[in-house]
Design a protein around this motif. Structure first.
Motif, mmCIF file in Angstrom:
data_model
loop_
_atom_site.group_PDB
_atom_site.id
_atom_site.type_symbol
_atom_site.label_atom_id
_atom_site.label_comp_id
_atom_site.label_asym_id
_atom_site.label_seq_id
_atom_site.Cartn_x
_atom_site.Cartn_y
_atom_site.Cartn_z
ATOM 1 N N ASP A 139 12.335 -71.247 -65.256
ATOM 2 C CA ASP A 139 12.710 -72.354 -64.372
ATOM 3 C C ASP A 139 12.495 -73.726 -64.998
ATOM 4 O O ASP A 139 13.423 -74.554 -65.002
ATOM 5 C CB ASP A 139 11.962 -72.239 -63.044
ATOM 6 C CG ASP A 139 12.468 -71.072 -62.210
ATOM 7 O OD1 ASP A 139 13.508 -70.482 -62.592
ATOM 8 O OD2 ASP A 139 11.830 -70.732 -61.204
ATOM 9 N N PRO A 140 11.302 -74.059 -65.531
ATOM 10 C CA PRO A 140 11.146 -75.388 -66.121
ATOM 11 C C PRO A 140 12.008 -75.607 -67.357
ATOM 12 O O PRO A 140 12.511 -76.709 -67.584
ATOM 13 C CB PRO A 140 9.650 -75.451 -66.472
ATOM 14 C CG PRO A 140 9.190 -74.036 -66.508
ATOM 15 C CD PRO A 140 10.032 -73.301 -65.542
ATOM 16 N N ARG A 142 14.975 -74.211 -67.954
ATOM 17 C CA ARG A 142 16.350 -74.407 -67.493
ATOM 18 C C ARG A 142 16.567 -75.815 -66.976
ATOM 19 O O ARG A 142 17.555 -76.477 -67.319
ATOM 20 C CB ARG A 142 16.660 -73.402 -66.379
ATOM 21 C CG ARG A 142 18.023 -73.559 -65.731
ATOM 22 C CD ARG A 142 18.050 -72.941 -64.372
ATOM 23 N NE ARG A 142 17.029 -73.536 -63.506
ATOM 24 C CZ ARG A 142 16.560 -72.962 -62.403
ATOM 25 N NH1 ARG A 142 16.979 -71.752 -62.068
ATOM 26 N NH2 ARG A 142 15.652 -73.563 -61.669
ATOM 27 N N ASP A 143 15.637 -76.307 -66.154
ATOM 28 C CA ASP A 143 15.773 -77.658 -65.607
ATOM 29 C C ASP A 143 15.755 -78.710 -66.709
ATOM 30 O O ASP A 143 16.504 -79.692 -66.658
ATOM 31 C CB ASP A 143 14.635 -77.931 -64.608
ATOM 32 C CG ASP A 143 14.711 -77.034 -63.387
ATOM 33 O OD1 ASP A 143 15.801 -76.493 -63.119
ATOM 34 O OD2 ASP A 143 13.684 -76.847 -62.711
ATOM 35 N N GLU A 146 19.259 -78.532 -68.550
ATOM 36 C CA GLU A 146 20.369 -79.032 -67.746
ATOM 37 C C GLU A 146 20.266 -80.526 -67.462
ATOM 38 O O GLU A 146 21.259 -81.154 -67.073
ATOM 39 C CB GLU A 146 20.451 -78.246 -66.435
ATOM 40 C CG GLU A 146 20.830 -76.778 -66.638
ATOM 41 C CD GLU A 146 20.878 -75.998 -65.348
ATOM 42 O OE1 GLU A 146 20.565 -76.593 -64.286
ATOM 43 O OE2 GLU A 146 21.243 -74.798 -65.382
ATOM 44 N N ALA A 147 19.090 -81.113 -67.660
ATOM 45 C CA ALA A 147 18.917 -82.556 -67.423
ATOM 46 C C ALA A 147 19.359 -83.401 -68.606
ATOM 47 O O ALA A 147 19.466 -84.627 -68.491
ATOM 48 C CB ALA A 147 17.455 -82.856 -67.104
ATOM 49 N N SER A 150 23.777 -84.430 -68.491
ATOM 50 C CA SER A 150 24.489 -83.372 -67.784
ATOM 51 C C SER A 150 25.970 -83.671 -67.579
ATOM 52 O O SER A 150 26.764 -82.753 -67.365
ATOM 53 C CB SER A 150 23.828 -83.124 -66.419
ATOM 54 O OG SER A 150 23.804 -84.314 -65.653
ATOM 55 N N TRP A 213 22.993 -73.997 -67.937
ATOM 56 C CA TRP A 213 22.419 -74.006 -69.285
ATOM 57 C C TRP A 213 23.173 -73.093 -70.244
ATOM 58 O O TRP A 213 23.133 -73.279 -71.457
ATOM 59 C CB TRP A 213 20.954 -73.555 -69.214
ATOM 60 C CG TRP A 213 20.785 -72.143 -68.731
ATOM 61 C CD1 TRP A 213 20.672 -71.730 -67.437
ATOM 62 C CD2 TRP A 213 20.761 -70.964 -69.533
ATOM 63 N NE1 TRP A 213 20.563 -70.357 -67.382
ATOM 64 C CE2 TRP A 213 20.613 -69.855 -68.658
ATOM 65 C CE3 TRP A 213 20.831 -70.729 -70.907
ATOM 66 C CZ2 TRP A 213 20.545 -68.554 -69.099
ATOM 67 C CZ3 TRP A 213 20.771 -69.416 -71.363
ATOM 68 C CH2 TRP A 213 20.617 -68.344 -70.465
#
Length: 436
Positions: A139-140, A142-143, A146-147, A150, A213
């Protein structure tokens, strides 16, 4: 030469005349666009024909295997995004490895623990702990990936390799997914395979749409490198300008035609290789064995043939060809658009090509690919012209019926596909070029 021997030549001649007619009445650019997609459709139909025509396997998840081929084009050919890799790339890979390790550990527990109660508890514990570890890593990362810008990237990118390498990789991706489905569903009733392929296709499309991602999701990936020159580069090259001048044609228009011809040469080469290989396989002892299994599984098993293993083999091969075609199509488009993968285009239409052409006959599938794709593209404008200039010609301009009929002209495509399929099934139930 008998009438049956002449029939394929006559049918391919009719299809060739349809393409020539399109080029003369509209433009050769349009004709070559349809022709190139016809080549890719013929390859996809060939893959499905291997599964259904050789072994009687009903695959309704063609769209998923095609999409995996398209994803391969991105992962192989697009340049990597260094900022995204620095932000969370290694951690993402570690999370994926943790997920794979969890699955392997669960399978080992299932195989090696004899006590049923202990086995169930062990598997449950491995899955829960593995899932927690996976999500805490994934989760971290991926975030963070994607940041990274974007609006333009927001994904890891690819390997930056030549896009032609993505074509066999797309086949490998599809073959891997087919192996997983086949190991699960083959050997059971045939309807289980249909359900499994339908489900895996929907899962693949959902992952591609939502996991930014991986391939930017619904934001799409554009600018996939080409294996052929760009039109703008040709228009500034001396040899091409001189060539266009000798032909007496506009270099701008000719550059587009030249690029499409290059694509057509690449796609036709792949199709010729595949049709040669599939014909040799069909006429070999292996091909005769596959058709014997298709016609009577019980007799084949009695002769010592491993039906499930042969079904898995043919299912993987056919899916790999669909994945190869998916990578080729994404290369032609120059972009990956997950939302464009719908079962109507990439499953139903391919099945129509196989059935109309003649299941079990490789050349019939190729014929069906070209013919049905030409109809799919040309029927809608032809239907609109027919509706406007013939059927509603005598109606008033403000007639509600006229407006309704003109609005419904877009549905001529689906109506024609269904009608054409019914006519072929009625008058030539084994297809236009039947299996011998």
């Amino acid at each position: 030469m008998t009438r049956a021997d002449l029939r394929p030549f006559l049918l391919f001649g009719v299809v060739a005349l349809l393409f020539i007619f399109t080029g003369v009445t509209q433009s050769w650019n349009t004709t070559l666009t349809i022709f190139n997609m016809g080549l890719i459709s013929a390859i996809m139909a060939l893959g499905v024909n291997i599964q259904w025509g050789y072994a009687g396997l009903f695959n309704v998840g063609i769209v998923g295997f095609t999409a995996l081929g398209g994803l391969a084009a991105v992962l192989v050919s697009m340049p990597p995004v260094p900022e995204a890799w620095a932000a969370g790339g290694p951690q993402l890979l570690l999370a994926l490895l943790a997920g794979v390790a969890t699955i392997i550990a669960t399978v080992l527990a299932y195989k090696r623990i004899a006590n049923a109660k202990v086995r169930t508890l062990a598997m449950l514990g491995i899955l829960v702990i593995g899932f927690i570890i996976y999500r805490s890593l994934f989760d971290p990362a991926r975030d963070a990936v994607e940041a990274i810008d974007s609006s333009l990237t927001g994904y890891l990118g690819g390997l930056g390799l030549p896009v032609l390498l993505a074509w066999p990789v797309g086949g490998l991706f599809a073959a891997g997914a087919a192996w997983i489905v086949g190991k699960t569903a083959l050997g059971l009733r045939s309807d289980y395979l249909a359900i499994a392929t339908l489900g895996i296709a929907e899962i693949i499309i959902a992952v591609m749409k939502n996991e930014d991602w991986l391939g930017r999701g619904v934001k799409n990936v554009i600018g996939i490198p080409r294996p052929v020159p760009y039109e703008i580069n040709l228009q500034t090259t001396d040899w091409f300008l001189n060539f266009a001048e000798r032909l007496g044609t506009d270099p701008i228009i000719f550059s587009s035609i030249f690029v499409k011809l290059c694509y057509g040469a690449l796609f036709a080469t792949v199709l010729l290789i595949l049709i040669t290989a599939t014909q040799m396989a069909l006429n070999s002892p292996w091909g005769r064995m596959m058709r014997a299994i298709r016609d009577n599984e019980t007799s084949a098993e009695a002769m010592g043939k491993n039906v499930t293993a042969r079904h898995l083999q043919i299912f993987v091969l056919g899916s790999a060809i669909c994945g190869l075609a998916g990578a080729m199509m994404t290369t032609l488009d120059g972009q990956l658009v997950p939302a464009s993968y719908n079962p109507l285009r990439f499953t139903f239409l391919i099945w129509v090509m196989v059935i109309v052409g003649g299941s079990g006959n490789n050349w019939g599938s190729v014929l069906g690919g070209f013919l049905i794709w030409w109809l799919w593209i040309m029927v809608e404008p032809m239907g609109h012209w027919l509706m406007e200039n013939v059927i509603t010609a005598g109606m008033a301009e403000d007639s509600a019926l006229r407006a309704h009929l003109l609005e419904s002209a877009a549905h001529m495509r689906l109506l024609t596909m269904g009608l054409f399929l019914l006519l072929v099934l009625r008058f030539s139930p084994r297809g236009l070029i039947p299996e011998r």
